[in-house]
Structure formats: C-alpha cells, structure tokens
Write a protein that holds these residues in place. Structure first.
Motif, mmCIF file in Angstrom:
data_model
loop_
_atom_site.group_PDB
_atom_site.id
_atom_site.type_symbol
_atom_site.label_atom_id
_atom_site.label_comp_id
_atom_site.label_asym_id
_atom_site.label_seq_id
_atom_site.Cartn_x
_atom_site.Cartn_y
_atom_site.Cartn_z
ATOM 1 N N TRP A 41 -1.628 -37.393 -34.572
ATOM 2 C CA TRP A 41 -3.266 -36.870 -34.814
ATOM 3 C C TRP A 41 -4.755 -37.561 -35.080
ATOM 4 O O TRP A 41 -4.294 -38.395 -36.196
ATOM 5 C CB TRP A 41 -2.600 -35.503 -35.353
ATOM 6 N N GLU A 42 -5.507 -37.383 -34.417
ATOM 7 C CA GLU A 42 -6.635 -38.350 -35.097
ATOM 8 C C GLU A 42 -7.868 -36.881 -34.759
ATOM 9 O O GLU A 42 -7.626 -36.641 -33.692
ATOM 10 C CB GLU A 42 -7.246 -39.832 -34.129
ATOM 11 N N GLU A 43 -8.330 -36.888 -36.175
ATOM 12 C CA GLU A 43 -9.532 -35.547 -35.689
ATOM 13 C C GLU A 43 -10.714 -36.620 -34.610
ATOM 14 O O GLU A 43 -11.128 -37.530 -35.566
ATOM 15 C CB GLU A 43 -10.227 -35.245 -36.917
ATOM 16 N N LEU A 44 -11.465 -36.081 -34.422
ATOM 17 C CA LEU A 44 -12.870 -36.788 -33.557
ATOM 18 C C LEU A 44 -14.071 -35.800 -33.911
ATOM 19 O O LEU A 44 -14.042 -34.822 -34.432
ATOM 20 C CB LEU A 44 -12.261 -36.316 -31.843
ATOM 21 N N LYS A 45 -14.962 -36.442 -34.703
ATOM 22 C CA LYS A 45 -15.847 -36.206 -34.585
ATOM 23 C C LYS A 45 -17.311 -35.827 -34.434
ATOM 24 O O LYS A 45 -17.965 -37.408 -34.140
ATOM 25 C CB LYS A 45 -16.643 -36.154 -36.231
ATOM 26 N N PRO A 46 -17.521 -35.388 -32.549
ATOM 27 C CA PRO A 46 -19.265 -36.107 -31.943
ATOM 28 C C PRO A 46 -19.970 -36.391 -32.473
ATOM 29 O O PRO A 46 -19.990 -35.490 -34.016
ATOM 30 C CB PRO A 46 -18.832 -34.545 -30.698
ATOM 31 N N ASN A 47 -21.034 -37.125 -32.207
ATOM 32 C CA ASN A 47 -21.715 -37.211 -33.460
ATOM 33 C C ASN A 47 -22.697 -36.800 -32.900
ATOM 34 O O ASN A 47 -24.408 -36.564 -33.542
ATOM 35 C CB ASN A 47 -22.259 -39.134 -33.395
ATOM 36 N N ASN A 48 -23.492 -35.615 -31.537
ATOM 37 C CA ASN A 48 -24.004 -34.667 -31.312
ATOM 38 C C ASN A 48 -23.753 -33.676 -30.969
ATOM 39 O O ASN A 48 -22.620 -33.218 -29.957
ATOM 40 C CB ASN A 48 -24.939 -35.219 -30.096
ATOM 41 N N LEU A 49 -24.668 -32.061 -31.626
ATOM 42 C CA LEU A 49 -23.715 -31.264 -31.295
ATOM 43 C C LEU A 49 -24.516 -30.315 -30.483
ATOM 44 O O LEU A 49 -24.512 -28.902 -29.783
ATOM 45 C CB LEU A 49 -23.433 -30.448 -32.202
ATOM 46 N N ALA A 50 -25.828 -31.068 -30.108
ATOM 47 C CA ALA A 50 -27.142 -30.652 -29.015
ATOM 48 C C ALA A 50 -25.909 -29.633 -27.791
ATOM 49 O O ALA A 50 -26.408 -28.662 -27.517
ATOM 50 C CB ALA A 50 -28.311 -31.128 -28.370
ATOM 51 N N TRP A 51 -25.136 -30.242 -27.495
ATOM 52 C CA TRP A 51 -25.048 -30.008 -25.796
ATOM 53 C C TRP A 51 -23.448 -29.439 -25.901
ATOM 54 O O TRP A 51 -23.074 -29.077 -24.886
ATOM 55 C CB TRP A 51 -24.887 -30.778 -24.550
ATOM 56 N N ALA A 52 -22.755 -29.224 -27.388
ATOM 57 C CA ALA A 52 -21.430 -28.688 -27.121
ATOM 58 C C ALA A 52 -21.207 -27.343 -26.792
ATOM 59 O O ALA A 52 -21.948 -26.826 -27.052
ATOM 60 C CB ALA A 52 -20.986 -29.149 -29.129
ATOM 61 N N PRO A 53 -20.434 -26.510 -26.505
ATOM 62 C CA PRO A 53 -19.516 -25.767 -26.270
ATOM 63 C C PRO A 53 -19.736 -24.855 -27.578
ATOM 64 O O PRO A 53 -19.881 -24.993 -28.444
ATOM 65 C CB PRO A 53 -18.413 -26.371 -25.641
ATOM 66 N N SER A 54 -19.823 -23.372 -27.643
ATOM 67 C CA SER A 54 -19.871 -22.619 -28.254
ATOM 68 C C SER A 54 -17.865 -23.072 -29.083
ATOM 69 O O SER A 54 -17.441 -23.321 -27.926
ATOM 70 C CB SER A 54 -19.813 -21.315 -27.758
ATOM 71 N N ASN A 55 -17.600 -22.073 -30.402
ATOM 72 C CA ASN A 55 -16.045 -22.407 -30.456
ATOM 73 C C ASN A 55 -15.707 -21.141 -29.192
ATOM 74 O O ASN A 55 -16.198 -19.936 -28.701
ATOM 75 C CB ASN A 55 -16.770 -21.595 -31.900
ATOM 76 N N ARG A 56 -14.193 -21.725 -29.009
ATOM 77 C CA ARG A 56 -13.596 -20.317 -28.037
ATOM 78 C C ARG A 56 -12.032 -20.870 -28.155
ATOM 79 O O ARG A 56 -11.716 -21.580 -28.358
ATOM 80 C CB ARG A 56 -14.343 -21.004 -26.592
ATOM 81 N N ASN A 57 -11.410 -19.945 -27.202
ATOM 82 C CA ASN A 57 -10.326 -20.525 -27.056
ATOM 83 C C ASN A 57 -9.716 -19.867 -26.066
ATOM 84 O O ASN A 57 -10.476 -19.211 -25.120
ATOM 85 C CB ASN A 57 -9.339 -19.369 -28.672
ATOM 86 N N CYS A 58 -8.469 -20.615 -24.945
ATOM 87 C CA CYS A 58 -8.113 -19.804 -24.365
ATOM 88 C C CYS A 58 -8.957 -20.490 -22.991
ATOM 89 O O CYS A 58 -8.937 -20.425 -21.598
ATOM 90 C CB CYS A 58 -7.627 -18.217 -23.692
ATOM 91 N N HIS A 59 -9.658 -22.054 -23.372
ATOM 92 C CA HIS A 59 -10.190 -22.315 -22.292
ATOM 93 C C HIS A 59 -8.951 -23.746 -21.400
ATOM 94 O O HIS A 59 -7.889 -23.996 -21.834
ATOM 95 C CB HIS A 59 -11.552 -23.010 -22.733
ATOM 96 N N SER A 60 -9.848 -24.594 -20.804
ATOM 97 C CA SER A 60 -9.179 -25.428 -19.969
ATOM 98 C C SER A 60 -10.436 -26.776 -20.022
ATOM 99 O O SER A 60 -10.639 -26.836 -20.668
ATOM 100 C CB SER A 60 -9.172 -25.063 -18.560
ATOM 101 N N ALA A 61 -9.591 -28.017 -20.141
ATOM 102 C CA ALA A 61 -9.717 -29.352 -20.614
ATOM 103 C C ALA A 61 -9.134 -30.003 -19.621
ATOM 104 O O ALA A 61 -8.002 -30.103 -19.327
ATOM 105 C CB ALA A 61 -9.685 -29.320 -22.012
ATOM 106 N N ILE A 62 -9.623 -31.818 -18.362
ATOM 107 C CA ILE A 62 -9.138 -32.330 -18.380
ATOM 108 C C ILE A 62 -9.683 -33.684 -19.008
ATOM 109 O O ILE A 62 -11.205 -33.672 -19.598
ATOM 110 C CB ILE A 62 -9.348 -31.787 -16.870
#
Length: 161
Positions: A41-62
């Motif tokens: 595992w590696e933790e990723l920390k995006p450097n900008n949060l302006a367009w980040a999603p709200s916190n959520r669960n049960c979403h999908s990602a590709i």
C-alpha cells in the motif's frame, strides 16, 4: 486499484485526503506467487483539492490512461445524499482535473453500482441503489480528453431491464 476513504467509528474523514492503491513492488524477488508477494500500500496525497470529490462511499472508480475517474456514491459527514457526479484524478501529477464538460442525460444519483472501462475510452455503469429502489439500468460514458487534463464526456443509456 482501490480508492477508499478512511473510516473511524461513525463518520468518514475527508476522503480526498486519503487515497490508497495497490502497486507492484519490483524490488521484491521472493518465491511463490510473485504478483501477490510484491503488492504493498502507498498513500497518495493529491496536491490540489479544489476539484476533489466530497467524501463518499459506495462509488465506483476506473483507471483510464493515467487518470482515475470516480462516479457517483453516497456523500458522508451528515450530507448523506446520493450523487451522480464525475471526478478525475491525474495519477502522474497527483492533481484533480477541472470538472469534465458533460453532454447527454445523466444517470440518476446512485451508490453501490458497478463500473468498468471498456474499449479504451468508455466507462460502463450498471445498477446501484438510489435510496428508494434498486436500479437495473446500464449506462455508457464516452470519455474524450480534449487536451491535458481537460475532458468532454457524454452519457448514453444503453439498457433498462
């Protein structure tokens, strides 16, 4: 790839600050099933949060090219609303892209749906839950990168059982 927000007892922390994904460690030469032995595992920390999603669960990602595309889910932190938005993370730059230009009718907000990448530039979404009923529709999202980090996407419903 797995995208997940950290959870403590009853509420979700800002998931856009806690990205994790499984990667292959080329320095591990142990025997057995090398693919399984080399994961960490590696933790990723995006450097900008302006367009980040709200916190959520049960979403999908590709994963599309060098991007992770997130769709839908259920927001946390008291909001508890179902969403049908799209968020795109550049995995090389670890930066959220500006919101995609969206064309076509959108799928209704949902959580617990499935999604996969098809034919290199299409995200297929099936089913889910909208808070009142189980959904049985299938949607296709055509993805087009206009230029670096700018997207035009079009939704089409392809079936409803």
């Amino acid at each position: 790839m797995h995208f997940d927000g950290k959870v403590n007892k009853h509420n979700y922390h800002r998931s856009n600050e806690h990205f994790r994904y499984l990667i292959n460690n080329p320095n591990n030469s142990s025997g057995g099933n090398a693919a399984l032995n080399n994961l960490h595992w590696e933790e990723l920390k995006p450097n900008n949060l302006a367009w980040a999603p709200s916190n959520r669960n049960c979403h999908s990602a590709i994963v599309y090219s060098k991007y992770m595309i997130i769709f839908g889910g259920k927001e946390g932190d008291g909001k508890r609303r179902y969403v049908n938005d799209i968020h795109i993370l550049d995995l090389d730059a670890l930066s959220w892209c500006c919101p995609a230009k969206i064309n076509g009718n959108l799928p209704e907000p949902r959580m617990g749906h499935t999604a996969c990448l098809f034919d290199e530039n299409k995200m297929i979404v099936y089913g889910g839950w909208n808070g009142g009923k189980v959904l049985d529709d299938t949607w296709i999202l055509h993805i087009k990168e206009i230029d670096e980090g700018n997207f035009f996407v079009t939704w089409h419903i392809i079936s409803r059982l």
